[in-house]
Design a protein around this motif. Structure first.
Motif, PDB file in Angstrom:
ATOM      1  N   ARG A 110      -6.105  49.466  14.159  1.00 41.86           N
ATOM      2  CA  ARG A 110      -5.679  50.456  12.988  1.00 41.86           C
ATOM      3  C   ARG A 110      -5.468  51.746  13.436  1.00 41.86           C
ATOM      4  NH1 ARG A 110     -10.981  49.969  10.727  1.00 41.86           N
ATOM      5  NH2 ARG A 110     -10.279  47.793  10.301  1.00 41.86           N
ATOM      6  N   ARG A 111      -6.108  52.191  14.387  1.00 45.24           N
ATOM      7  CA  ARG A 111      -5.865  53.457  15.216  1.00 45.24           C
ATOM      8  C   ARG A 111      -4.356  53.756  15.507  1.00 45.24           C
ATOM      9  NH1 ARG A 111      -8.315  55.581  19.513  1.00 45.24           N
ATOM     10  NH2 ARG A 111      -9.144  53.584  20.472  1.00 45.24           N
ATOM     11  N   ILE A 112      -3.622  52.748  15.753  1.00 44.21           N
ATOM     12  CA  ILE A 112      -2.223  52.984  16.327  1.00 44.21           C
ATOM     13  C   ILE A 112      -1.269  52.254  15.159  1.00 44.21           C
ATOM     14  CG2 ILE A 112      -2.616  53.569  18.494  1.00 44.21           C
ATOM     15  CD1 ILE A 112      -2.048  50.514  19.409  1.00 44.21           C
ATOM     16  N   ALA A 113      -1.936  51.916  14.060  1.00 47.93           N
ATOM     17  CA  ALA A 113      -0.982  51.338  12.968  1.00 47.93           C
ATOM     18  C   ALA A 113      -0.421  50.000  13.302  1.00 47.93           C
ATOM     19  CB  ALA A 113      -0.098  52.326  12.289  1.00 47.93           C
ATOM     20  N   MET A 114      -1.279  49.256  13.929  1.00 50.37           N
ATOM     21  CA  MET A 114      -0.837  47.937  14.584  1.00 50.37           C
ATOM     22  C   MET A 114      -1.456  46.659  13.731  1.00 50.37           C
ATOM     23  SD  MET A 114      -0.666  46.598  18.402  1.00 50.37           S
ATOM     24  CE  MET A 114       0.469  47.746  19.281  1.00 50.37           C
ATOM     25  N   ASP A 115      -0.645  45.714  13.635  1.00 48.93           N
ATOM     26  CA  ASP A 115      -1.397  44.542  13.030  1.00 48.93           C
ATOM     27  C   ASP A 115      -2.306  44.050  13.913  1.00 48.93           C
ATOM     28  OD1 ASP A 115      -1.093  41.431  13.003  1.00 48.93           O
ATOM     29  OD2 ASP A 115      -0.931  42.229  10.994  1.00 48.93           O
ATOM     30  N   ARG A 116      -3.426  43.369  13.491  1.00 48.51           N
ATOM     31  CA  ARG A 116      -4.581  42.750  14.567  1.00 48.51           C
ATOM     32  C   ARG A 116      -4.007  41.697  15.429  1.00 48.51           C
ATOM     33  NH1 ARG A 116      -7.995  38.743  14.907  1.00 48.51           N
ATOM     34  NH2 ARG A 116      -9.907  39.055  15.664  1.00 48.51           N
ATOM     35  N   THR A 117      -3.275  41.049  14.623  1.00 53.98           N
ATOM     36  CA  THR A 117      -2.599  39.967  15.797  1.00 53.98           C
ATOM     37  C   THR A 117      -1.569  40.371  16.756  1.00 53.98           C
ATOM     38  OG1 THR A 117      -1.085  39.210  14.014  1.00 53.98           O
ATOM     39  CG2 THR A 117      -2.948  38.030  13.983  1.00 53.98           C
ATOM     40  N   THR A 118      -0.860  41.471  16.465  1.00 51.31           N
ATOM     41  CA  THR A 118       0.111  41.923  17.560  1.00 51.31           C
ATOM     42  C   THR A 118      -0.965  42.866  18.468  1.00 51.31           C
ATOM     43  OG1 THR A 118       1.858  42.376  15.732  1.00 51.31           O
ATOM     44  CG2 THR A 118       1.636  43.794  17.765  1.00 51.31           C
ATOM     45  N   MET A 119      -2.057  43.344  18.203  1.00 54.97           N
ATOM     46  CA  MET A 119      -2.580  43.878  19.149  1.00 54.97           C
ATOM     47  C   MET A 119      -3.545  42.819  20.021  1.00 54.97           C
ATOM     48  SD  MET A 119      -4.340  46.474  20.395  1.00 54.97           S
ATOM     49  CE  MET A 119      -4.640  47.823  19.292  1.00 54.97           C
TER      50      MET A 119
END
Length: 138
Positions: free
Chosen positions: A57-66
């Motif tokens: 969330r802090r870098i506006a990324m999808d959890r699965t991508t993270m």
């Protein structure tokens, strides 16, 4: 009514993002990491000991991508994982090699920052950053 596609905010944002990604990738490529992986390394470098969803969330990324990028960085030996102290999640942190690489990458990221800012007048750069933060928060 006639619409000029070249004035589309989305199109121009996507085009600018691609140009920026190419510029930053050019600085980071020789280290074997992408700009997305660099972002993940920088999140871990802050040592907040937080769930993956918060990091994403802090870098506006999808959890699965993270998670996908964390696992890739683990295979590269830059990140380690351990069971979370609460729940069934995992905690991620930089390995010594990851810490070393993150430290080595910062000056190259700063150079990319200087290159991009040099393309704009200082007020333009500040306005652009402010507008991007507004759009991201919205």
């Amino acid at each position: 009514m006639h619409y000029e596609f070249s004035d589309c905010v989305l199109l121009n944002t996507v085009m600018a993002a691609r140009a920026m990604t190419r510029r930053y990738d050019a600085q980071l490529r020789r280290f074997g990491v992408s700009v997305v992986q660099f972002s993940v390394l920088m999140v871990l470098r802050q040592k907040r000991d937080e769930p993956v969803s918060h990091m994403a969330r802090r870098i506006a990324m999808d959890r699965t991508t993270m998670i996908r990028n964390l696992e890739l960085l683990m295979r590269k030996g830059l990140v380690s994982s351990a069971p979370a102290t609460k729940g069934n999640g995992r905690n991620f942190k930089l390995t010594q090699e990851g810490e070393r690489l993150a430290e080595e990458l910062v000056p190259h990221w700063q150079e990319a920052q200087r290159e991009v800012r040099a393309l704009l007048d200082p007020p333009q750069a500040d306005s652009l950053l402010s507008a991007l933060r507004t759009l991201t928060a919205g």
